[in-house]
Write an enzyme that holds these catalytic residues in place. Structure first.
Site, PDB file in Angstrom:
ATOM      1  CD  GLU A 124     -14.665  -1.056   2.558  1.00 34.38           C
ATOM      2  OE1 GLU A 124     -14.375  -2.086   1.903  1.00 34.38           O
ATOM      3  OE2 GLU A 124     -13.818  -0.228   2.949  1.00 34.38           O
ATOM      4  CG  HIS A 143      -5.899  -0.210  -2.330  1.00 35.19           C
ATOM      5  ND1 HIS A 143      -6.692   0.667  -3.033  1.00 35.19           N
ATOM      6  CD2 HIS A 143      -6.660  -0.635  -1.289  1.00 35.19           C
ATOM      7  CE1 HIS A 143      -7.872   0.770  -2.435  1.00 35.19           C
ATOM      8  NE2 HIS A 143      -7.884  -0.007  -1.386  1.00 35.19           N
ATOM      9  CB  CYS A 188     -10.664   2.926   4.981  1.00 43.10           C
ATOM     10  SG  CYS A 188     -11.515   1.347   5.114  1.00 43.10           S
ATOM     11  CB  CYS A 189     -15.605   3.387   6.726  1.00 44.46           C
ATOM     12  SG  CYS A 189     -15.525   1.943   5.630  1.00 44.46           S
ATOM     13  CD  GLU A 213     -12.457  -5.480   2.806  1.00 41.34           C
ATOM     14  OE1 GLU A 213     -11.394  -5.179   2.223  1.00 41.34           O
ATOM     15  OE2 GLU A 213     -12.812  -4.959   3.870  1.00 41.34           O
ATOM     16  CG  HIS A 257      -2.093  -0.916   1.166  1.00 40.27           C
ATOM     17  ND1 HIS A 257      -1.964  -2.253   1.429  1.00 40.27           N
ATOM     18  CD2 HIS A 257      -3.421  -0.729   0.883  1.00 40.27           C
ATOM     19  CE1 HIS A 257      -3.142  -2.848   1.333  1.00 40.27           C
ATOM     20  NE2 HIS A 257      -4.033  -1.960   0.993  1.00 40.27           N
TER      21      HIS A 257
END
Lengths: 634, 634
Positions: free
Chosen positions: B295, B167, B377-378, B279, B119
């Protein structure tokens, strides 16, 4: 008594490989295939992947942290099959054992530092089961010695701690070793592992403690939950401990958990474990056909558990579930050539799979069987289960024998020598022929679906000697050559037997529509077809016709059709169906109800169904067990 | 131009935070809540969890390998919000940057050794987006300097390799930095990252290359697949590259992928990504309500993508999808108190959740919002998205402005100064008042569900000055104070404007039944209710009444009811329903169809529905968006 499970008490006693011999037939053929093909296939792949080399000290070590257990599962299969490679493979394992009995190729320098994920006790469990299999089929040797040293090491190391293993398995293995050797400490160690769990005994993990059944003590659990194989292996060990310690409360707890699991968390195939993410049971009624994980190993664990509960209670519903799971899960897990396997067993596949290449990630496998997986529990588990399959067929009690599963073969126990002939599961007639004069009660299971079954009894040609009753009511009905109706449960025939006497059970084999309970949300508005013990499915090679466009007309009954392939006794089915016109694409949520066959229109057609266990043997295909019910004609 | 996306070309130009100001209302309140509560909440948790300390060199390092990106997302939010903590937090980040621009607290000693999972480029992407936000709201400073140095480092290191990041995210960030600075190499680097992907550019992983969109070049893909956030972030970057390089083929490829994804892989809430295990998007029509992952971050990515496609094409369907996703996903992700969040957004919850304790595993969260996650993250993504929300409301072209989303507030652009007043989404009237004399076309989006919408135009009280057309057909309809019907798309009013002139759009707000396409297997036989842009659901606190026993009678239309809570403008609904008697347990597959309300019986009742975005704010509850359709009375 060559038997994987041999309780010292219980309503029924199992008959082992020494008492039951299978002749060619549905299961006899698979047991032969296993002995001749599958066991060698597993051995070859584990050599190729270096998992056996791990025991030879080759470095870097290869395979997952639990790969030792795969060799042990295969050793167990070899023991039941009397396979000639066993001694050499056992010797390879034996050389890796340390002086104090410790044995693990992954954690040797770092013992028990990760009980949550290390699988060390899990691996011992399979080693001990292999040892017990060897002890009961051959007697003491190098493998049994290794297993006993490992068990003694476990007892020394864990008897007085509060620890356990993240993956249950050791519990049932230790009880079985207690049964095989009479050494009390193995039972006590198993009992402690069972009682510790859920206090909790393990550290927290990403998936939560419910994943490995450490969220609640087993006595308090209401249903099987978490990782399905873990939950079911644990339940096997709990039943074993309960039976040997006479703990009725514990046994009742597992029976209640099983009952709720069957009612709310089991696919029609007998498959258990609906989630991919953590290979777990979902919530009640969470039973998606497309994303059904239904791991082959979980079905094997379910068979092991139902068998234990059958022995403990004598209740036919456990044998019914074993049958369902054998025909629709175990038989599905193995390809017809004996060399490729399903790991997950979905009930709906929308896209034809790509043929597998080499070692397949178990997380990726869906629509075609694979020769090997990065996690290859399922192939080895199938190998050991088929090798011991005759031990599931029949049991005995003081009065006689009980035949739970129908297969050509012979059963000998006490005063009874019986030959079974049947074309089951394709046809519904089962003949049990008495091979030698004797006496005792002969019970045959009548499956729960078999409304209208009959039992008849015919005496040996000279017409004398046999006496007693056939059918229900079991006693006092007198001699009767005519067929009498028998209800689901057990049909009983008893009395004196002469060689040549016959009992004949006739099970109704008309295909039948089966609908889901309204609470199984993922199946609302669908139907499947069963015939005898088999669940059927639509399989569309290359997706032509496209299964997404087909719906079943349940107003026309399904009909038998012989399979296309000459020499193949498989019965296929045909149903009336409606084929919807392919829809335009667009936002898929609209103001109008969309139901082909009703206001949604469509053209009438006929759809072929095949037994679910046969699907995926003809190349990339789509498949669905549950078909939409067509709307009523407007 | 304070805007997160500022293309140099395209059909529409976005209006930024400097042109659009929100007043109190559905979204204005949430933007305020974000600025006053959510941003500080995120900051506090990241201090508490040590993720900020990682930049201070504290060891051992804490958090997942991508936790740096969370600080960057929050910095971006702080930039849009003009938050006073930004300089100090930016300075903390700046001090961790190495001499050549490299910056990562996890991989510093071990750069780029795991591009599949590391990442590092993903983290830079978020850093660069934060830098662009700062540049556009404040001008050059320490944060913009750090971002530019990082971007330059990325160009030096990756321009001439074949590598990329597991990603996606860096692509759109680099294009935006190009737009903000005019430095061509950032665009070229982004273009190369896009073109490399799928050749393949990354090594194989457990989930397969499709997981990170490296299985096929983006030009050849037919639909979004694999990890949903990755797929949608990549698509954003691809649109950005296509727009800036004039690559129509590339733009068309993404449009086609989006269209198929909307038709086959999107939940009615706008949620995307149906699988928990990785996911990811499922197959076409794999849209389970209970195990919908959906998500929150994927919905944000979907909004970012649809906005880009709207700017590029001017097609109202992209704004329609943004609206659906804003009201039913973004608004759902954040609790009413601004301090807890949904990570996954299922459409059916069968068991009331336990209240979360501390940091929650994102893999475990289901039925209640959590204050923080191991992977968070959310929360930070919600924080930055709400902070920049005004930039999604309106756009401009040479002829005037387009209002895509209805909210109280002001819009100023070119010759137009407009005030919008509305009680949307609770009521359907939208008034646009002209604040100063001017001229230009004013377009208002008419959502695709708004059949029967009307537009009217009223002149300032003195009755002079305004001229032009209101409603469809847009030109030549003459002056009309009466409401004219307008079709879904854009309703256009144009001409000279005087201060005080008003345009009024009336959208029909009757609740409406919505049924799934027959191919969405998991929803067969169910229905939901929508009202305006909102999806509704049944929420049952403590599961009383038990939602599993309820079915909707679609023969009676749903009706508005005011919410119970005084001062709350929420509109709730009531529908006629049938409550089935609880069934006995037992094997859930049977010979009879089971459908309450029809032959299955049941008692008539009334069921309250709440907006989906409001659910889970009243404690542990069950919930379902899709209700079974009751059978017809026999």
């Amino acid at each position: 008594m060559a038997n994987p499970v041999l309780p010292s008490t219980g309503v029924l006693s199992p008959l082992g490989l020494d008492a039951v011999r299978l002749a060619p037939g549905f299961w006899g053929d698979r047991v032969t295939l296993d002995r001749e093909v599958t066991i060698a296939h597993c051995r070859e792949w584990m050599e190729r992947e270096g998992w056996i080399d791990n025991f030879r000290g080759r470095r870097p070590r290869r395979g997952r942290e639990f790969s030792d257990s795969e060799i042990y599962k295969l050793l167990e299969g070899m023991a039941w099959a009397g396979h000639p490679d066993l001694p050499e493979l056992a010797e390879t394992v034996a050389r890796a054992q340390e002086g104090d009995g410790y044995l693990n190729t992954r954690w040797s320098g770092n013992r028990y530092t990760d009980l949550e994920w290390g699988h060390e006790l899990y691996c011992y469990g399979h080693l001990i089961q292999a040892g017990v299999a060897r002890l009961r089929t051959h007697g003491e040797d190098r493998l049994t010695e290794v297993a006993i040293r490992a068990a003694d090491h476990v007892c020394r190391r864990f008897m007085d701690t509060t620890e356990t293993c993240g993956h249950p398995e050791i519990e049932m293995a230790l009880v079985e070793l207690y049964r095989a050797t009479g050494t009390d400490r193995y039972l006590e160690m198993a009992r402690r592992f069972v009682e510790r769990r859920g206090l909790p005994a393990l550290g927290p993990i990403h998936f939560g403690r419910a994943y490995f059944q450490d969220d609640v003590p087993v006595r308090q659990a209401k249903v099987f939950g978490g990782h399905a194989v873990r939950a079911l292996y644990l339940a096997c060990g709990v039943v074993d401990v309960a039976v040997e310690t006479g703990d009725q409360e514990l046994l009742k707890a597992v029976e209640a958990q099983w009952e709720r699991t069957i009612a709310r968390r089991t696919h029609v195939t007998g498959g258990m474990g609906s989630r991919h993410a953590d290979e777990s049971f979902g919530e009640d009624y969470e039973l998606p056909p497309d994303r059904a994980y239904a791991e082959t190993c979980a079905s094997i664990a379910s068979i092991m558990l139902a068998h234990r509960l059958l022995l403990a209670t004598g209740d036919a519903r456990y044998a019914d579930m074993t049958e369902r799971t054998l025909y629709n899960m175990l038989a599905t897990g193995l390809a017809l050539d004996g060399k490729s396997f399903f790991y997950a067993n979905p009930l709906h596949v929308r896209v034809p799979a790509e043929p597998p290449q080499g070692v397949v990630s178990h997380a990726e496998q869906v629509g075609l069987r694979s020769p090997w997986f990065d996690v290859s529990c399922c192939p080895n588990n199938i190998a050991r289960t088929l090798a011991s399959l005759p031990a599931y067929v029949a049991t005995a009690d003081a009065g006689g024998v009980q035949i739970h599963h129908f297969t050509p073969g012979e059963i000998r126990h006490g005063g009874l020598a019986l030959q079974m002939e049947t074309g089951y599961p394709w046809s519904g007639g089962v003949t049990v022929r008495v091979l030698a004069d004797g006496r005792g009660r002969i019970s045959l299971r009548v499956p729960s679906w078999a409304t209208g079954a009959t039992l008849s009894r015919a005496c040996a040609p000279d017409g004398s000697g046999a006496s007693g009753a056939a059918g229900a009511p079991p006693a006092g009905a007198g001699r009767s050559p005519a067929a009498v109706p028998v209800a689901p449960g057990y049909a009983v025939a008893e009395g004196e037997w002469r060689a040549g006497d016959e009992i004949r059970l006739e099970l109704p084999m008309a295909p039948r529509w089966t609908f889901p309970d309204r609470r199984v949300d993922a199946l609302r508005g669908t139907v499947t077809v069963e015939r005898g013990p088999l669940v059927y499915c639509a399989e569309s090679v290359g997706d032509e016709p496209p299964l997404a466009d087909l719906a079943a007309r349940v107003t026309t009954p399904p009909a038998d059709v012989p399979a296309d392939r000459p020499g193949d006794e498989v019965v296929e089915l045909e149903i009336a169906a409606v084929r919807a016109a392919p829809d335009a694409n667009g936002w898929p949520y609209r103001a109008e109800q969309d139901r082909p066959g009703g206001t949604g229109g469509g053209t009438d057609t006929v759809l072929r169904l095949v037994p679910y266990h046969r699907w995926g043997n003809r190349g990339p295909a789509t498949m669905r067990v549950w078909l939409p019910v067509a709307g009523e004609r407007p």
